[in-house]
Design a protein around this motif. Structure first.
Motif, PDB file in Angstrom:
ATOM      1  N   ASP A 290    -117.326   0.217 -23.228  1.00 29.57           N
ATOM      2  CA  ASP A 290    -118.430  -0.416 -22.366  1.00 29.57           C
ATOM      3  C   ASP A 290    -119.243  -0.875 -23.284  1.00 29.57           C
ATOM      4  OD1 ASP A 290    -117.119   0.252 -19.952  1.00 29.57           O
ATOM      5  OD2 ASP A 290    -118.227   2.172 -19.848  1.00 29.57           O
ATOM      6  N   ASP A 291    -120.107  -2.078 -23.210  1.00 33.87           N
ATOM      7  CA  ASP A 291    -121.143  -2.501 -23.873  1.00 33.87           C
ATOM      8  C   ASP A 291    -120.877  -2.662 -25.417  1.00 33.87           C
ATOM      9  OD1 ASP A 291    -122.591  -2.907 -21.515  1.00 33.87           O
ATOM     10  OD2 ASP A 291    -123.883  -0.843 -22.121  1.00 33.87           O
ATOM     11  N   LEU A 292    -119.334  -3.399 -25.720  1.00 28.96           N
ATOM     12  CA  LEU A 292    -119.152  -3.580 -26.967  1.00 28.96           C
ATOM     13  C   LEU A 292    -120.044  -4.699 -27.930  1.00 28.96           C
ATOM     14  CD1 LEU A 292    -115.390  -3.329 -26.061  1.00 28.96           C
ATOM     15  CD2 LEU A 292    -116.759  -1.338 -27.168  1.00 28.96           C
ATOM     16  N   VAL A 293    -120.119  -4.482 -28.868  1.00 26.91           N
ATOM     17  CA  VAL A 293    -120.947  -5.117 -29.874  1.00 26.91           C
ATOM     18  C   VAL A 293    -119.951  -6.155 -30.452  1.00 26.91           C
ATOM     19  CG1 VAL A 293    -122.638  -5.562 -31.577  1.00 26.91           C
ATOM     20  CG2 VAL A 293    -122.991  -3.694 -29.857  1.00 26.91           C
ATOM     21  N   ALA A 294    -120.161  -7.424 -30.460  1.00 30.94           N
ATOM     22  CA  ALA A 294    -119.535  -8.363 -31.263  1.00 30.94           C
ATOM     23  C   ALA A 294    -120.613  -9.553 -31.752  1.00 30.94           C
ATOM     24  CB  ALA A 294    -118.464  -9.319 -30.267  1.00 30.94           C
ATOM     25  N   GLY A 297    -120.663 -16.184 -34.767  1.00 31.15           N
ATOM     26  CA  GLY A 297    -121.799 -17.053 -35.638  1.00 31.15           C
ATOM     27  C   GLY A 297    -122.876 -15.989 -36.176  1.00 31.15           C
ATOM     28  N   SER A 298    -123.959 -16.622 -35.571  1.00 28.82           N
ATOM     29  CA  SER A 298    -125.312 -15.726 -36.023  1.00 28.82           C
ATOM     30  C   SER A 298    -125.624 -15.107 -34.753  1.00 28.82           C
ATOM     31  CB  SER A 298    -126.620 -16.871 -36.400  1.00 28.82           C
ATOM     32  OG  SER A 298    -126.507 -17.730 -35.231  1.00 28.82           O
ATOM     33  N   ARG A 299    -124.894 -14.920 -33.710  1.00 31.38           N
ATOM     34  CA  ARG A 299    -125.208 -14.156 -32.709  1.00 31.38           C
ATOM     35  C   ARG A 299    -124.791 -12.732 -32.208  1.00 31.38           C
ATOM     36  NH1 ARG A 299    -127.926 -17.726 -29.199  1.00 31.38           N
ATOM     37  NH2 ARG A 299    -127.556 -19.898 -29.403  1.00 31.38           N
ATOM     38  N   VAL A 300    -125.504 -12.000 -31.843  1.00 31.08           N
ATOM     39  CA  VAL A 300    -125.028 -10.523 -31.647  1.00 31.08           C
ATOM     40  C   VAL A 300    -124.738 -10.747 -30.016  1.00 31.08           C
ATOM     41  CG1 VAL A 300    -125.553  -7.997 -31.617  1.00 31.08           C
ATOM     42  CG2 VAL A 300    -126.240  -9.650 -33.494  1.00 31.08           C
ATOM     43  N   LEU A 301    -123.561 -10.399 -29.604  1.00 30.95           N
ATOM     44  CA  LEU A 301    -123.290 -10.329 -28.224  1.00 30.95           C
ATOM     45  C   LEU A 301    -122.631  -9.199 -27.720  1.00 30.95           C
ATOM     46  CD1 LEU A 301    -120.839 -13.498 -28.492  1.00 30.95           C
ATOM     47  CD2 LEU A 301    -123.304 -13.349 -27.846  1.00 30.95           C
ATOM     48  N   LEU A 302    -123.016  -8.660 -26.390  1.00 34.32           N
ATOM     49  CA  LEU A 302    -122.681  -7.640 -25.978  1.00 34.32           C
ATOM     50  C   LEU A 302    -121.572  -7.877 -24.760  1.00 34.32           C
ATOM     51  CD1 LEU A 302    -123.770  -4.661 -26.281  1.00 34.32           C
ATOM     52  CD2 LEU A 302    -125.233  -4.677 -24.132  1.00 34.32           C
ATOM     53  N   ALA A 303    -120.356  -7.428 -24.749  1.00 34.65           N
ATOM     54  CA  ALA A 303    -119.408  -7.728 -24.089  1.00 34.65           C
ATOM     55  C   ALA A 303    -119.021  -6.562 -23.162  1.00 34.65           C
ATOM     56  CB  ALA A 303    -118.229  -8.177 -24.817  1.00 34.65           C
ATOM     57  N   ASN A 304    -118.506  -7.049 -21.928  1.00 32.92           N
ATOM     58  CA  ASN A 304    -117.700  -6.034 -21.050  1.00 32.92           C
ATOM     59  C   ASN A 304    -116.558  -6.813 -20.269  1.00 32.92           C
ATOM     60  OD1 ASN A 304    -119.484  -3.094 -20.632  1.00 32.92           O
ATOM     61  ND2 ASN A 304    -121.043  -4.952 -20.751  1.00 32.92           N
ATOM     62  N   VAL A 314    -111.727 -10.482 -16.618  1.00 35.55           N
ATOM     63  CA  VAL A 314    -112.842 -11.195 -16.562  1.00 35.55           C
ATOM     64  C   VAL A 314    -113.899 -10.512 -17.616  1.00 35.55           C
ATOM     65  CG1 VAL A 314    -115.074 -12.081 -15.352  1.00 35.55           C
ATOM     66  CG2 VAL A 314    -112.574 -12.034 -14.122  1.00 35.55           C
ATOM     67  N   ALA A 315    -114.377 -11.219 -18.331  1.00 35.42           N
ATOM     68  CA  ALA A 315    -115.239 -10.545 -19.553  1.00 35.42           C
ATOM     69  C   ALA A 315    -116.678 -11.341 -19.289  1.00 35.42           C
ATOM     70  CB  ALA A 315    -114.782 -10.885 -20.839  1.00 35.42           C
ATOM     71  N   THR A 316    -117.818 -10.637 -19.315  1.00 32.61           N
ATOM     72  CA  THR A 316    -119.059 -10.878 -19.532  1.00 32.61           C
ATOM     73  C   THR A 316    -119.610 -10.667 -20.847  1.00 32.61           C
ATOM     74  OG1 THR A 316    -120.041  -8.794 -18.508  1.00 32.61           O
ATOM     75  CG2 THR A 316    -119.356 -10.432 -16.997  1.00 32.61           C
ATOM     76  N   LEU A 317    -120.584 -11.686 -21.229  1.00 32.36           N
ATOM     77  CA  LEU A 317    -121.179 -11.719 -22.473  1.00 32.36           C
ATOM     78  C   LEU A 317    -122.598 -11.962 -22.414  1.00 32.36           C
ATOM     79  CD1 LEU A 317    -118.880 -14.150 -24.216  1.00 32.36           C
ATOM     80  CD2 LEU A 317    -118.662 -11.742 -24.656  1.00 32.36           C
ATOM     81  N   ARG A 318    -123.544 -10.927 -23.114  1.00 27.37           N
ATOM     82  CA  ARG A 318    -124.780 -11.053 -23.200  1.00 27.37           C
ATOM     83  C   ARG A 318    -125.286 -11.237 -24.502  1.00 27.37           C
ATOM     84  NH1 ARG A 318    -126.720  -5.525 -20.400  1.00 27.37           N
ATOM     85  NH2 ARG A 318    -124.489  -5.054 -20.906  1.00 27.37           N
ATOM     86  N   LEU A 492    -127.090   6.438 -34.621  1.00 25.63           N
ATOM     87  CA  LEU A 492    -127.832   5.466 -33.757  1.00 25.63           C
ATOM     88  C   LEU A 492    -129.275   5.485 -33.960  1.00 25.63           C
ATOM     89  CD1 LEU A 492    -125.551   5.591 -30.331  1.00 25.63           C
ATOM     90  CD2 LEU A 492    -125.329   3.986 -32.475  1.00 25.63           C
ATOM     91  N   PRO A 493    -129.733   4.164 -33.989  1.00 17.97           N
ATOM     92  CA  PRO A 493    -131.265   3.941 -33.914  1.00 17.97           C
ATOM     93  C   PRO A 493    -131.701   4.024 -32.785  1.00 17.97           C
ATOM     94  CG  PRO A 493    -129.943   1.989 -34.464  1.00 17.97           C
ATOM     95  CD  PRO A 493    -129.042   2.939 -34.334  1.00 17.97           C
ATOM     96  N   ALA A 494    -133.105   3.572 -32.334  1.00 18.45           N
ATOM     97  CA  ALA A 494    -133.549   3.641 -31.319  1.00 18.45           C
ATOM     98  C   ALA A 494    -133.029   2.611 -30.423  1.00 18.45           C
ATOM     99  CB  ALA A 494    -135.122   3.171 -31.414  1.00 18.45           C
ATOM    100  N   HIS A 495    -132.489   1.470 -30.910  1.00 16.73           N
ATOM    101  CA  HIS A 495    -132.008   0.341 -30.012  1.00 16.73           C
ATOM    102  C   HIS A 495    -130.649   0.345 -29.828  1.00 16.73           C
ATOM    103  CE1 HIS A 495    -130.423  -1.202 -33.769  1.00 16.73           C
ATOM    104  NE2 HIS A 495    -131.538  -0.992 -34.363  1.00 16.73           N
ATOM    105  N   GLY A 496    -129.970   1.714 -30.325  1.00 17.38           N
ATOM    106  CA  GLY A 496    -128.462   2.121 -29.675  1.00 17.38           C
ATOM    107  C   GLY A 496    -127.552   1.360 -30.433  1.00 17.38           C
ATOM    108  N   LYS A 497    -127.496   0.809 -31.447  1.00 18.92           N
ATOM    109  CA  LYS A 497    -126.273  -0.083 -31.824  1.00 18.92           C
ATOM    110  C   LYS A 497    -126.701   0.041 -33.378  1.00 18.92           C
ATOM    111  CE  LYS A 497    -124.687  -1.248 -27.962  1.00 18.92           C
ATOM    112  NZ  LYS A 497    -123.530  -0.603 -27.620  1.00 18.92           N
ATOM    113  N   ARG A 498    -125.399   0.117 -34.065  1.00 17.32           N
ATOM    114  CA  ARG A 498    -125.173   0.136 -35.690  1.00 17.32           C
ATOM    115  C   ARG A 498    -124.038  -0.685 -35.798  1.00 17.32           C
ATOM    116  NH1 ARG A 498    -129.006   1.541 -39.098  1.00 17.32           N
ATOM    117  NH2 ARG A 498    -130.025   3.634 -38.659  1.00 17.32           N
TER     118      ARG A 498
END
Length: 583
Positions: A290-294, A297-304, A314-318, A492-498
């Protein structure tokens, strides 16, 4: 809420049903019934002609067999036409044995020598025998004294092959019609069976369609499709729909923007549209969670990713680029606050020391103490600015040196470092250098003789950046893994992603046609090397505009232009101290 009253409703009118299931079932039944009736009619139409043809050929065969008997021709020439004559006797025997309606033998005048009704023997036949008497065979459906029949007429020849008469044989047409009517019930039984099987198949197909459409009406499906299109293209999340083979079925506007794709990729395989990488693996389901980071380009995306019943997904990207930037800014701010707190404590100690020296009237020692403290910081700033002429990078390195000193890590420039102030994208290099120095600082802190060495070298228009640390190093098996999104050995830092800094470093380097790699240092620790071709502008020609002409400030006080916010404390106002200032 109570259901609406139905007492005032009029009689329910029977009309075309609205449900997809009912409409499809009725249409299929109508089609099957129509096809069955059409096929039955098409079968019956030639069947009647076939039965007529069979009857006429049978009559002709009997007539030919009769005419082939030489005794009949001899008897016709030797006797008179009478009811008990040999010709009538032979004809009746043939009629009874073959089941024909009649067997009429006539002479050349058309006078009957045989007939089923003996009273007609000696009379002229009722139909024209000229064709048969002329030597030609005849097959026809005609009406005579015995009614409508299928007839066959052939000439009667004697031993010298002379035509001495004709033979006419008839098959009752009622028997042909009876055969046709007898075939109809069986045909209808087969047609009914086919209709029943088709109706059952139509019902099963309609039931399956009912389950797949959730028993909706066509108008409901149309409305849902319109609403879906409006919703997909208005939401601020990217939506990617895939079929069971991994081909893209749908891509909304936000997904096109986040992934840098166009609408023409619909129908393409995911690997073909996106290429290899973590983003493709996440969307294809090869990486689960869940909430996989990808990084795209220059964008950091969160995918489910959510599988569908038909085997697709069906995949959603934030887009969390800004959130990631703010999180890293928060980490940087916390680190800077800790460093400032420690520096404040150290500054207070220095002031107390200076106050003590002054109270003891040790003025020379006080001057020496202040000169030494100021000199250390000035030496660091001068060392950086002598080798790095770009103000953004110089400010970043001076700030990092201050933070490293507070953490007990020595940051120094490599001897061969020289970088002119001709960078094409200084902010991109700030991102790369900030990420590498931050990682090196985390790795070197707490190690024996903690140190970081930064090397910046220009080779033509190529910039080679090298950061060496005294940390534990990177295992050989992980030299490629550390550049993958989400891979990290830190908490993990405060924002939860490394695991985003190094992938961004490699992505920025590769976008400029360069490379990013890691190796082991002979003295221990890791060495990160980034090569950036075409990173420097050509030297300005005499009389050309100065650096200020490109719109960049000559003495910026911020190094905040990286895409990920991962340049650590570069966003803090940092400048080299000048003579007479207290660091």
């Amino acid at each position: 809420m109570s259901p609406p009253s139905t007492t005032s409703r009029g009689p329910r009118r029977i009309g075309w049903p609205k449900r997809v299931f009912s409409q499809v079932l009725l249409m299929q039944l109508a089609i099957i019934t129509g096809v069955t009736v059409l096929v039955t009619g098409l079968f019956l139409a030639p069947l009647s002609d076939q039965l007529d043809d069979q009857a006429m050929r049978r009559a002709l065969a009997i007539a030919q067999s009769t005419a082939a008997q030489p005794r009949i021709a001899d008897s016709l020439l030797a006797t008179e036409p009478r009811p008990d004559g040999p010709v009538q006797t032979a004809a009746e025997r043939i009629r009874r044995s073959t089941g024909a309606e009649y067997v009429v033998i006539m002479d050349r005048r058309g006078v009957r020598w045989s007939h089923t009704d003996t009273s007609r023997i000696g009379d002229v036949v009722s139909t024209d025998p000229s064709t048969a008497l002329a030597g030609r065979s005849v097959m026809e459906i005609d009406s005579g004294t015995l009614g409508r029949s299928a007839r066959g007429k052939v000439p009667l020849l004697d031993g010298s092959d002379r035509i001495v008469g004709a033979v006419s044989v008839g098959i009752a047409y009622d028997s042909v019609r009876a055969r046709l009517l007898a075939a109809i019930p069986g045909l209808l039984a087969y047609a009914g069976g086919a209709l029943a099987a088709g109706a059952l198949a139509a019902y099963l197909i309609s039931r399956r369609l009912q389950r797949q459409t959730h028993d909706l009406a066509f108008s409901d499906i149309s409305a849902l499709l319109t609403e879906r299109e409006a919703m997909l293209h208005s939401i601020r999340e990217g939506v990617v729909a895939l079929d069971r083979t991994g081909r893209i079925r749908l891509l909304n506007d936000e997904a096109q923007r986040l992934l840098g794709l166009g609408p023409d990729v619909a129908g393409m395989h995911l690997d073909e549209a996106l290429g290899e990488g973590r983003t493709t693996d996440v969307l294809a389901g090869r990486v689960t969670g869940d909430d996989l980071v990808a990084v795209r380009g220059s964008r950091v995306l969160l995918a489910n990713r959510m599988p569908t019943e038909d085997g697709g997904a069906v995949a959603t990207l934030r887009d969390r680029t800004e959130l990631e930037y703010l999180g890293r800014e928060l980490d940087s701010t916390r680190g800077l606050i800790d460093a400032l707190r420690a520096q404040d404590h150290e500054h207070a100690n220095r002031l107390h020391t200076l106050l003590g020296l002054l109270e003891l009237e040790m003025h020379d020692d006080a001057v020496e103490f202040v000169t030494e403290v100021v000199g250390v910081h000035r030496a660091t700033a001068e060392q950086v600015t002598e080798k790095v002429h770009d103000p953004l990078l110089a400010a970043l390195l001076v700030g990092k040196a201050t933070v490293a000193a507070e953490r007990g890590v020595a940051l120094r420039m490599a001897e061969e470092s020289v970088l002119p102030d001709r960078l094409v994208d200084p902010r991109g290099l700030v991102t790369v250098l900030g990420n590498l120095v931050d990682n090196a600082l985390d790795a070197a802190a707490g190690s024996a003789a903690s140190r970081i060495e930064v090397g910046l070298r220009a080779d033509g228009r190529t910039v080679v950046l090298r950061v060496r640390d005294s940390g534990p190093g990177v295992p050989a098996d992980d030299h490629e893994s550390i550049f993958m999104e989400g891979w990290s050995t830190k908490e993990l830092p405060a924002h939860g992603k490394r695991g985003l800094g190094l992938p961004l470093v490699r992505r920025l380097a590769e976008r400029q046609g360069g490379s990013a790699s890691v190796s082991d240092s002979p003295e221990g620790g890791a060495v990160f090397t980034v090569v950036l071709p075409e990173a420097l502008r050509e030297p300005d020609r005499p009389g050309a505009p100065g650096p200020g002409a490109n719109g960049r400030q000559a003495n910026p006080v911020r190094g905040d232009a990286d895409e990920s916010g991962d340049s650590g404390h570069a966003s803090a106002p940092v400048r080299p101290p000048t003579s007479g200032e207290t660091p």
